[in-house]
Write an enzyme that holds these catalytic residues in place. Structure first.
Site, mmCIF file in Angstrom:
data_model
loop_
_atom_site.group_PDB
_atom_site.id
_atom_site.type_symbol
_atom_site.label_atom_id
_atom_site.label_comp_id
_atom_site.label_asym_id
_atom_site.label_seq_id
_atom_site.Cartn_x
_atom_site.Cartn_y
_atom_site.Cartn_z
ATOM 1 N N ASP A 62 0.819 -1.213 0.000
ATOM 2 C CA ASP A 62 0.000 0.000 0.000
ATOM 3 C C ASP A 62 0.850 1.258 0.000
ATOM 4 O O ASP A 62 0.400 2.310 -0.471
ATOM 5 C CB ASP A 62 -0.956 0.008 1.194
ATOM 6 C CG ASP A 62 -2.404 -0.107 0.752
ATOM 7 O OD1 ASP A 62 -2.754 0.518 -0.269
ATOM 8 O OD2 ASP A 62 -3.178 -0.825 1.392
ATOM 9 N N GLU A 93 -5.771 4.981 0.085
ATOM 10 C CA GLU A 93 -4.576 4.134 0.085
ATOM 11 C C GLU A 93 -3.612 4.570 1.184
ATOM 12 O O GLU A 93 -2.963 3.732 1.822
ATOM 13 C CB GLU A 93 -3.877 4.179 -1.281
ATOM 14 C CG GLU A 93 -4.680 3.596 -2.437
ATOM 15 C CD GLU A 93 -4.993 2.122 -2.290
ATOM 16 O OE1 GLU A 93 -4.402 1.447 -1.421
ATOM 17 O OE2 GLU A 93 -5.844 1.614 -3.044
ATOM 18 N N HIS A 96 -5.027 3.219 4.334
ATOM 19 C CA HIS A 96 -4.756 1.781 4.411
ATOM 20 C C HIS A 96 -3.329 1.539 4.909
ATOM 21 O O HIS A 96 -3.105 0.723 5.806
ATOM 22 C CB HIS A 96 -4.920 1.120 3.044
ATOM 23 C CG HIS A 96 -6.295 1.225 2.477
ATOM 24 N ND1 HIS A 96 -6.594 0.860 1.175
ATOM 25 C CD2 HIS A 96 -7.453 1.663 3.017
ATOM 26 C CE1 HIS A 96 -7.868 1.065 0.943
ATOM 27 N NE2 HIS A 96 -8.412 1.555 2.050
ATOM 28 N N TYR A 100 -2.130 -0.418 8.660
ATOM 29 C CA TYR A 100 -1.291 -1.581 8.946
ATOM 30 C C TYR A 100 -0.289 -1.254 10.056
ATOM 31 O O TYR A 100 0.016 -2.101 10.892
ATOM 32 C CB TYR A 100 -0.569 -2.029 7.677
ATOM 33 C CG TYR A 100 -1.536 -2.394 6.558
ATOM 34 C CD1 TYR A 100 -2.550 -3.323 6.782
ATOM 35 C CD2 TYR A 100 -1.451 -1.801 5.304
ATOM 36 C CE1 TYR A 100 -3.452 -3.648 5.778
ATOM 37 C CE2 TYR A 100 -2.349 -2.126 4.296
ATOM 38 C CZ TYR A 100 -3.351 -3.041 4.536
ATOM 39 O OH TYR A 100 -4.239 -3.364 3.538
ATOM 40 N N GLU A 153 -3.939 -4.664 -6.445
ATOM 41 C CA GLU A 153 -4.992 -4.554 -5.444
ATOM 42 C C GLU A 153 -5.943 -5.737 -5.461
ATOM 43 O O GLU A 153 -6.541 -6.063 -4.430
ATOM 44 C CB GLU A 153 -5.776 -3.267 -5.646
ATOM 45 C CG GLU A 153 -4.956 -2.009 -5.428
ATOM 46 C CD GLU A 153 -5.783 -0.742 -5.492
ATOM 47 O OE1 GLU A 153 -5.263 0.310 -5.126
ATOM 48 O OE2 GLU A 153 -6.961 -0.804 -5.921
ATOM 49 N N GLU A 187 -10.928 -1.654 -1.817
ATOM 50 C CA GLU A 187 -10.216 -2.200 -2.966
ATOM 51 C C GLU A 187 -11.176 -2.781 -3.999
ATOM 52 O O GLU A 187 -10.883 -2.773 -5.202
ATOM 53 C CB GLU A 187 -9.204 -3.266 -2.520
ATOM 54 C CG GLU A 187 -8.171 -2.807 -1.507
ATOM 55 C CD GLU A 187 -7.311 -1.637 -1.976
ATOM 56 O OE1 GLU A 187 -7.516 -1.121 -3.098
ATOM 57 O OE2 GLU A 187 -6.420 -1.226 -1.225
ATOM 58 N N HIS A 190 -12.147 0.195 -6.001
ATOM 59 C CA HIS A 190 -11.031 0.636 -6.830
ATOM 60 C C HIS A 190 -10.846 -0.293 -8.031
ATOM 61 O O HIS A 190 -10.678 0.168 -9.163
ATOM 62 C CB HIS A 190 -9.733 0.662 -6.017
ATOM 63 C CG HIS A 190 -9.761 1.589 -4.852
ATOM 64 N ND1 HIS A 190 -8.677 1.766 -4.020
ATOM 65 C CD2 HIS A 190 -10.737 2.408 -4.375
ATOM 66 C CE1 HIS A 190 -8.986 2.635 -3.070
ATOM 67 N NE2 HIS A 190 -10.232 3.033 -3.263
#
Length: 314
Positions: A62, A93, A96, A100, A153, A187, A190
């Site tokens: 990402d 993004e 995202h 993490y 993705e 995702e 997207h």
């Protein structure tokens, strides 16, 4: 420079996806991953290590998408509203990628986190993925860049998505998997949108150009899958999940191809063949982490709903 007039309709799908994407806005800070610590402490060191690696791998992928991929794709926008939609994708993004990090810091000590980042910055299969995709972002034509993004993705992420969903199917790590499910929904939007935009451009090629492009795309997919399956064998062997993960990857490869208007590659890789715990993890009802806005995995504001296979496919 002329003002963008949203009352002018260039492509009706632009505005539809804008509404869908903005309605699904969320932040990692609304999901209390630290509440998973009780589950985390019951896992073996091997399990913890693999979870950290799948999360760390997603952070790397990402980071590539937020720093390089989306910007390169936005430069090829066919309409001004498309550029606006892709701006939203870029924001998500980045969220995202940050998410993490939130997962890793919520569950691990700093020394462990440093080890995870060192691993993902040096693992040969992880580095091959980012290098291969980024080469296309830097040198490819608009259609090639869209294919690279859809494959990244829609396929490469899913090797890493498998494990959180597998644990969620066992009613473990609910908050970690909540974030993963939120990301999967993003995702899915997207991949569908870029697949549609790819189809518009692909239809403009003549027959000979289409054949040549399909050969290039198939070669890329074969190359990425070969590397991905090596990664799967290395990562998931201790949990005896290699075959299940490979099937999950094949299923998502089919979905990515179909998003771009092509037939599925793997006839036996259907939703029915996905590991039942992963399907259960996908369909588990949403958690509600924000009482006022009701943001959870069914995160349309004010409307919490279960995440189903249809949501996953968008």
């Amino acid at each position: 420079m002329k003002t963008l007039n949203w009352n002018i309709e260039e492509d009706v799908f632009d505005e539809y996806v804008w509404d869908k994407a903005t309605a699904q806005f969320w932040l990692d800070t609304r999901v209390p991953v630290s509440n998973d610590l009780s589950d985390w402490r019951t896992l073996s060191e091997t399990e913890k290590n693999i979870i950290n690696q799948v999360v760390g791998g997603l952070a790397l992928l990402d980071t590539l998408q937020s720093e390089e991929g989306v910007n390169k794709i936005r430069a090829d926008a066919r309409t001004r509203k498309e550029a606006a939609v892709i701006n939203n994708f870029l924001m998500m993004e980045s969220i995202h990628a940050k998410s993490y990090g939130t997962i890793l810091t919520s569950l691990n000590e700093n020394a462990v986190i440093d080890q995870v980042y060192h691993w993902m910055n040096n693992d040969p299969q992880m580095q091959y993925k980012v290098r291969r995709i980024n080469e296309i972002y830097q040198t490819g034509d608009p259609l090639q860049k869209k294919v690279a993004s859809v494959f990244l993705e829609g396929i490469l992420y899913y090797d890493n998505f498998f494990l959180p969903l597998w644990y969620r199917g066992q009613n473990k790590l609910a908050n970690l998997s909540e974030i993963i499910k939120l990301i999967i929904r993003d995702e899915s939007v997207h991949g569908t949108y870029l697949g549609y935009k790819f189809q518009l451009g692909f239809a403009e090629l003549n027959a000979e150009e289409q054949v040549a492009f399909k050969i290039w795309m198939d070669d890329l997919l074969d190359d990425l899958l070969e590397n991905e399956f090596i990664f799967t064998e290395k990562l998931y062997a201790p949990l005896d999940l290699v075959d299940d993960v490979k099937q999950f990857i094949r299923y998502n490869a089919n979905k990515s191809l179909q998003n771009m208007g092509f037939d599925a590659r793997f006839e036996q890789a259907t939703i029915e063949e996905i590991h039942p715990l992963v399907k259960n993890g996908i369909s588990t009802e949403t958690a509600n982490h924000d009482f006022f806005s009701q943001v959870g995995a069914g995160y349309l504001l004010g409307n919490v709903e279960a995440m189903t296979a249809d949501d996953y496919d968008f």
